[in-house]
Scaffold this active site. Structure first.
Site, short mmCIF file in Angstrom:
data_model
loop_
_atom_site.label_atom_id
_atom_site.label_comp_id
_atom_site.label_asym_id
_atom_site.label_seq_id
_atom_site.Cartn_x
_atom_site.Cartn_y
_atom_site.Cartn_z
N GLU A 174 0.80 -1.24 0.00
CA GLU A 174 0.00 0.00 0.00
C GLU A 174 0.83 1.29 0.00
O GLU A 174 0.62 2.17 0.83
CB GLU A 174 -0.95 0.00 1.20
CG GLU A 174 -1.90 -1.18 1.20
CD GLU A 174 -2.89 -1.17 2.37
OE1 GLU A 174 -2.80 -0.28 3.22
OE2 GLU A 174 -3.77 -2.05 2.39
N ASN A 217 2.07 -5.19 -3.13
CA ASN A 217 0.67 -5.52 -2.84
C ASN A 217 -0.13 -4.24 -2.56
O ASN A 217 0.36 -3.35 -1.86
CB ASN A 217 0.64 -6.42 -1.59
CG ASN A 217 -0.70 -7.06 -1.30
OD1 ASN A 217 -1.28 -7.69 -2.18
ND2 ASN A 217 -1.19 -6.91 -0.08
N HIS A 253 -10.55 -6.38 -2.10
CA HIS A 253 -11.61 -6.21 -1.10
C HIS A 253 -12.78 -5.52 -1.79
O HIS A 253 -12.70 -4.33 -2.11
CB HIS A 253 -11.11 -5.34 0.06
CG HIS A 253 -10.00 -5.96 0.84
ND1 HIS A 253 -10.17 -7.10 1.60
CD2 HIS A 253 -8.69 -5.61 0.99
CE1 HIS A 253 -9.02 -7.42 2.19
NE2 HIS A 253 -8.11 -6.53 1.82
N GLU A 282 -6.12 -10.87 -1.02
CA GLU A 282 -6.92 -10.65 0.21
C GLU A 282 -8.40 -10.64 -0.15
O GLU A 282 -9.17 -9.83 0.36
CB GLU A 282 -6.53 -9.32 0.87
CG GLU A 282 -5.06 -9.23 1.21
CD GLU A 282 -4.65 -7.94 1.92
OE1 GLU A 282 -5.53 -7.19 2.38
OE2 GLU A 282 -3.44 -7.69 2.00
N ASP A 284 -12.14 -10.64 -0.50
CA ASP A 284 -13.43 -10.77 0.17
C ASP A 284 -14.43 -9.91 -0.58
O ASP A 284 -14.05 -8.90 -1.19
CB ASP A 284 -13.38 -10.46 1.67
CG ASP A 284 -12.73 -9.15 2.06
OD1 ASP A 284 -12.58 -8.27 1.19
OD2 ASP A 284 -12.39 -8.99 3.24
#
Ligand code: XIL
Length: 468
Positions: A174, A217, A253, A282, A284
């Site tokens: 990030e 990432n 996400h 990650e 979801d």
């Protein structure tokens, strides 16, 4: 201390799992194929019944973020062990967890996860070495030259401790700002060391564990946008100057305000085309029911469509432990039942839930009852295709069946034969039941077909078969 293992994967897209079922899927030599088939003949007779096994048959891993404090819960561990072939420590490898005070490292929680994974033959993603968040206060208080040596020491110590244990490391997490600027995010590293901190972190990481894949990432980089363009430019620059980078992680996400982008696959592909692997790190997706299932199926299919998309990690196992639990974004409900999203992910991977699996909490419990549905595209042309779904009864006769088939808008079903469809309100999901072919003897098959217009791809998402 961590138990060391011999690394068997030489930088390819397929992780080396300890389990034969995974090796079977990842096999590249004819000799090994023959040996594996002889050892496990029934594995090839059925579609894979778990996420990890189905992904392995596609040469990929399917992982979950794991929290050490849940490993003692029997259902949590059982679901993890059954379904997943890779783990990411959700918080235990972050800076505040492993180096809370300068030069004093505590690896016990992270070791617990790595040891669990190893004992199950799973691979481990390292998350994360350099990130502005979950960063202890002492780091932000350092001046530039101290910060540089603290960063390099952190990378070196942590990667050395786990050398040979980690298939991919999120070296930097990030580092870019949201929005249209394409600028770097303000952080102690950025503010004191400048843009060069990212490059320096990757070089230190390569020098420490040359066998680990080194990833950048980030989130909100899943589609083509200003932020992903900025990351793209950085990766391109790194590749052209020989700065070591092997992979880009797309956190993925998703929620109604940040849905799966329509150019998700294209975005993964353009990064892959720069000569790096891509990983969904990650995942979801907030939502429920068929809408959530459709999104999960689309994400899995996007990864499978990109050769260098080497694996998918979901950010947790049951909804109740998600960092966004109110959005129920995961594949298992609070009681570890498989959600429609699970079935969609598994079927997109080419797997099928075994209706008589005693480990399956959704098992109807009738020995031998049930059916499976497998999909093939029978014909394809510029703007459409004919799909065929084969229904096979389990080890008991059945008198009826039903299967959900989901099309991606703007695709439309023009006609259905040997099956009778009903439609949901969106018009994208048809539930197909028998027209004349409901009764099947044990092990017998029938099929129905349909014509789709409005695009030759993606193929439909075919849910699990329900028998009656
Ligand atoms: C989250 C964890 O899931 C939470 O338990 C924790 O409180 C905060 O961090 N991007 C990342 C992850 O890279 O490390 C974050 O994980 C989610 C967003």
């Amino acid at each position: 201390m961590i138990r060391k293992r011999t690394r068997t994967r030489a930088g390819g897209g397929t992780p080396a799992h300890g389990r034969l079922r995974a090796v079977l899927g990842a096999t590249t030599t004819a000799l090994l194929t023959v040996t594996a088939l002889a050892a496990l003949p029934q594995t090839t007779a059925h579609a894979a019944g778990t996420l990890g096994a189905a992904a392995a048959e596609k040469g990929r891993y399917f992982g979950a973020a794991v929290a050490a404090n849940h490993l003692g819960e029997a259902q949590y561990a059982a679901t993890l062990n059954r379904e997943f072939s890779s783990v990411t420590p959700e918080n235990e490898m972050k800076w505040d967890a492993v180096e809370p005070n300068r030069g004093s490292f505590s690896f016990s929680r992270a070791d617990q996860i790595v040891n669990h994974a190893r004992s199950q033959g799973m691979d481990v993603r390292g998350h994360t070495l350099v990130w502005h968040s979950q960063l202890p206060g002492w780091v932000s208080g350092l001046g530039a030259s101290d910060l540089r040596s603290a960063m390099n020491n952190h990378i070196t110590q942590v990667m050395t401790h786990y050398k040979g244990e980690i298939h991919s490391w999120d070296v930097v997490n990030e580092a870019f700002q949201d929005g249209g600027s394409g600028a770097r995010r303000s952080s102690p590293f950025q503010d004191k060391l400048g843009n060069g901190f990212i490059e320096e972190a990757f070089r230190t990481a390569r020098a420490t564990d040359p066998a680990a894949k080194l990833c950048y990432n980030d989130y909100n980089t899943d589609g083509v946008n200003a932020k992903s363009n900025a990351v793209y430019d950085m990766v391109k620059d790194f590749k052209s100057r020989g700065v070591p980078i092997d992979c880009v992680g797309f956190q993925s996400h998703f929620n109604p305000n940040s849905p799966v982008p329509s150019d998700y696959r294209a975005n993964l592909q353009r990064f892959a085309d720069l000569g790096v692997d891509v990983q969904i790190t990650e995942l979801d997706i907030e939502g429920s029911g068929q809408a959530q299932a459709t999104n999960y199926g689309n994400v899995v299919r996007a990864c499978l469509a990109v050769t260098r998309c080497t694996g998918i990690t979901v950010w947790g196992i049951p909804d109740k432990y998600s960092w966004r639990s109110s959005g129920t974004p995961l594949l298992f409900d609070d009681n570890y039942n498989k959600k429609p999203a699970y079935d969609a992910a598994l079927s997109a991977l080419g797997g099928t839930t075994d209706p008589d699996d005693p480990d399956d909490p959704d098992d109807p419990g009738t020995p031998g009852a049930g059916c499976t549905a497998t999909y093939t595209t029978a014909e394809q042309w510029g703007s459409g295709y004919n799909g065929k779904v084969t229904i096979t009864a389990g080890s008991s006769p059945i008198t009826g069946w039903s299967v959900d088939v989901t099309m991606t808008s703007p695709q439309k079903v023009l006609s259905v034969w040997n099956g009778s469809p009903t439609w949901d309100s969106s018009g994208n999901v048809m539930t197909v039941r028998p027209s004349w072919n409901g009764s099947l003897a044990a092990g017998a098959s029938t099929s129905f077909g349909f014509t789709v217009s409005g695009g030759a791809s993606p193929p439909p998402q075919v849910g699990a078969c329900t028998a009656s």
